[in-house]
Write an enzyme that holds these catalytic residues in place. Structure first.
Site, PDB file in Angstrom:
ATOM      1  N   GLU A   1      98.026 -65.930 111.658  1.00 17.24           N
ATOM      2  CA  GLU A   1      98.993 -65.960 110.561  1.00 17.24           C
ATOM      3  C   GLU A   1      99.720 -64.635 110.642  1.00 17.24           C
ATOM      4  O   GLU A   1      99.089 -63.590 110.538  1.00 17.24           O
ATOM      5  CB  GLU A   1      98.219 -66.168 109.255  1.00 17.24           C
TER       6      GLU A   1
ATOM      7  N   CYS B   1     101.578 -61.561 102.685  1.00 12.88           N
ATOM      8  CA  CYS B   1     102.255 -62.425 103.669  1.00 12.88           C
ATOM      9  C   CYS B   1     103.327 -63.258 102.997  1.00 12.88           C
ATOM     10  O   CYS B   1     104.273 -63.700 103.642  1.00 12.88           O
ATOM     11  CB  CYS B   1     101.276 -63.390 104.327  1.00 12.88           C
TER      12      CYS B   1
END
Lengths: 532, 532
Positions: free
Chosen positions: B271, B308
């Site tokens: 990720e 994120c």
């Protein structure tokens, strides 16, 4: 350019609804029974053709992905019906291009249309959409829980590479195409050069279904290409989102490398290389060595051995029982007739691979089938034998020889089995023959099953690995190099998952939700709520 | 070497049950609030340590994968309880190593233990095993249908890379570790160098749970390493079967390349990079520009922007309504206080990234937060603005600037939206602000939603992307470069699927079947039969 209408072979590619003659060279199919060239000549595509097909697919994706499940299912059913409608033309052309016997071709047509209809059922059922709801908790402290709904969406246009050995079931309208279309992904097929006419017949059947259902033309395209240039361009095209491939290890790993080197890498589902070990446990050998030997030879020579699940490795403990197995298998192999292999290239590789085994100092040739000079690309069965120590010492003995060649490994004792399994690469299948009333076999099987599980996608007991059922529980997959991606299967209903990915919708108003996620559930798709 | 007993920090790695001081250099944590070094000194591991951890993991896999669901669930619950038991030590050490405020740390501890307990529930539920049966049809013609049963099995030992920005929830016992252990995969963690003490505390909590449940010691190991050598060795180790990573695009793509170059490639779940576009539709801006601007600044500065899902891109149509939004956001940003960033490296990269935006000829700095010289690694919020044409002309403007920096893109009209979305790379999230009673907003949203779906893993309406619910329907994923593998999620129950693969059992006698597949279903695991 002409429009898609006829089923007469023209040698043209299908770029959406247009039929286009490739200008990057030509390709002529060859009858492997006689060596005769088969008309028409096929024009090979180039990068521009690939780009056109990919652009059409990307254009079509927006509308195709939004088609209702019932619509997509009906489209798959129409493809199946169109293929049924050209059965006799296919029987003739597949026979000429592959040398496969008529019953096998009729069986493969049924398998192909059955597969398309199975995926129609899967699409209608709706569980593929993976709908999950989390109930909102607006009063939760310290933070409210939002309304989150999840569904699977298609990944985008898919590149499919036709396989040589299943000119229908793993080719233009085969499992990869059926599952990708079922998922809502447009498909660009690179037809296999060994059966361009078969590919054209089936490609036109698909294109006619696209037109009949008023779908965007880019839902399906098909290109021809020699060497790797067209295939590489297809996998490298930024509009392609995933790849399905069945073929050689060299071809598959080359596509994997191309996909991994893209600015945005994409998944490759390549089914490549497997020798499908068969383990003969002592009790099974004791009770039925001859019967097993004969049945093994039947599995070995099915389809001239040109099956991904061909039993290329047989393992047993040396001794009189294994001798009886080998003798029975050798008799059957010796009596087996040569039959045409699919292509000159496959035949040449088979001859080279079996010659290397024959030349190996630790390998003995046990039996060879009957030759037949009348066949242009003859496949002759071969059975070899070696010791466990020799097999362990030279990894080349575990290389796939694509065709009806198998190697019997004679062990000193069952104690060698675990180590041998641990040394194997990933496989599509492993087969255990055991006597279910023999405590020794059962104890050994209990020890070996977890080890085999780590190496394979399917475990068969007291059967043979050839013959892959298309069903809900089947796995045709396995760790590398059996496939490039052991998390999945290329046969059976789970294959649709390869072309889907999840998206979550957080606090999206009902009026804006996709139909499968809307409160009213107008499509009546199954859903789980808070995990229940 | 000492055995795992204490929670006093020692600076040692955990290689199974052994505590080992790495000899390839040292690492000292640093308090980003003060710049002070934090004792103890951590010894860095080398290739031999990685090999030892991988060997132990491979050794443990055989037994761990066979643990019953209830046993594995209890193990996850014990890890959660052990972490609960060291809450105060964690609050202190995480604070010192990360500068994160105490409420956030307590929240993250709860999220981490909640995640472990959620996966315990998932394991007990049994649907993860994906049990499917095909009923045999022994009398089917021309060939009988075999008895085929499918289940999911764990892929093997998993390498987990701790993230800098979630020292607990995406680190040693975070989502990757929890889901891998839940699947039955041993885990080797490479601890993040920014919080080695936190890692040691949590690592010991896991190792104690391993011992308490009499599991093989190799179920969990943790190594330290500077640079990429240790991480690369871990991903390249033939015993490692999959990789979980949360971090930078450079780090993630390097691991992807290592995994793809292995003799047997493995999946990487990385990720990496996302700017999480926020689209402000005209109706929403008209009705609540000021409120939205202020709320946006709140999302932007959460966690000093080190999330994120931080909203790094805001898109709206130029005009008085967008001005009001920007003014309100600018006021909030201007008033925002500097706060310590996680590491010097992250702070330096943030300063460089925001300076590049500031220096861009087509970009205007709208607002900057308050500086604070007392903080060693200060994170100061920044808001920038540019035009749609400038954004389209320079792809560097879409690069992630990790921290509380965001770029407002002012469009001439809503007609530019579709093209802008099409030009974006893959994202974790996209957010739409709309007035649900405004027909124009609804029509625009209907047009944009399918485009956004193709780019992201999660769509948020009238909320903010920060704050990722750990639940059954959540998707924390998305196309490259948001993640390396958009077919999955790293948050929520579906994350377990990353570490599983299907195996089929054909005609295996009941006595030899794994318990979840046996006729009697002793574990009471849900199963589908013939697709029902």
């Amino acid at each position: 350019m002409t429009t898609v209408e006829s089923t007469t072979l023209t040698g043209e590619m299908l770029l959406g609804a247009a039929r286009v003659t490739g200008r990057a060279g030509t390709l002529t199919a060859r009858d492997p029974r006689t060596g005769a060239d088969l008309a028409p000549t096929y024009g090979l595509g180039d990068r521009a053709d690939v780009e056109r097909a990919a652009a059409l697919a990307a254009e079509a994706f927006g509308a195709f992905r939004e088609t209702a499940p019932a619509e997509r299912a009906a489209f798959l059913d129409t493809i199946a019906a169109n293929i049924d409608g050209i059965t006799e033309a296919l029987v003739e052309r597949v026979g000429a291009e592959t040398g496969l016997p008529e019953p096998r071709i009729r069986g493969e047509i049924a398998r192909t249309t059955g597969q398309l209809r199975l995926f129609a059922t899967v699409v209608r059922d709706g569980r593929w959409a993976g709908v999950r709801f989390d109930t909102p908790l607006p009063d939760r402290s310290p933070l409210p829980r939002p309304d989150v709904r999840q569904r699977m969406v298609p990944v985008g246009p898919v590149a499919v590479f036709g396989a040589s050995n299943f000119p229908l079931a793993f080719s233009v309208a085969g499992g990869d195409t059926a599952s990708a279309l079922a998922a809502g992904c447009p498909v660009v097929v690179k037809a296999h050069g060994a059966h361009p006419g078969t590919s054209e017949l089936v490609g036109v059947a698909i294109a006619r279904a696209v037109a009949a259902h008023d779908l965007p033309e880019g839902v399906f395209s098909m290109v021809y290409g020699a060497g790797r240039e067209v295939g590489t361009a297809l996998v490298a095209d930024p509009r392609i989102a995933a790849v399905g491939f069945t073929g050689s290890r060299g071809g598959g790993t080359a596509l994997m490398a191309t996909a991994a080197a893209r600015p945005a890498p994409i998944p490759v589902y390549a089914e490549m290389s497997s020798i499908n070990p068969v383990l003969l446990l002592p009790g099974a050998l004791r009770g039925g060595a001859e019967r097993l030997g004969e049945a093994f030879a039947g599995s070995l020579t099915t389809g001239v051995g040109q099956l991904c699940t061909n039993p290329g490795l047989v393992i047993g403990v040396d001794g009189p029982d294994l001798d009886r197995f080998v003798d029975a298998a050798a008799d059957a192999v010796t009596a087996s007739a040569a039959a045409p292999m699919l292509t000159t290239g496959i035949c040449d590789a088979y001859v080279t691979g079996s010659a290397a085994l024959r030349a190996h100092p630790e390998v003995t040739e046990v039996a060879g089938g009957r030759a037949d000079d009348a066949i242009a690309s003859p496949g002759v069965a071969h059975l070899f034998s070696t010791s466990g120590a020799a097999f362990a010492a030279d990894e080349r003995l575990a290389d796939e020889v694509f065709g009806a060649s198998s190697l019997v490994v004679r062990l000193f004792g069952t104690g060698e089995l675990a180590g041998l399994i641990a040394g194997l690469e990933g496989q599509l299948t492993a087969t255990l023959h055991l006597d279910p009333s023999d405590d020794g076999d059962l104890a050994l099987a209990r020890e070996l099953l977890p080890l085999l599980e780590n190496r394979v996608g399917r475990i068969v007991v007291n059967g043979w690995p050839t013959g892959v059922e298309v069903s809900t529980a089947m796995v045709h997959g396995g760790p590398f190099p059996a496939t490039s991606d052991g998390r999945t299967t290329s046969v059976g209903t789970r294959a649709i998952e390869r072309f889907l990915r999840p998206v979550a919708y957080q606090d999206v108003p009902d009026a804006l939700l996709p139909a499968v996620l809307a409160d009213a559930n107008p499509l009546d798709v199954p859903r789980t709520v808070d995990g229940e």
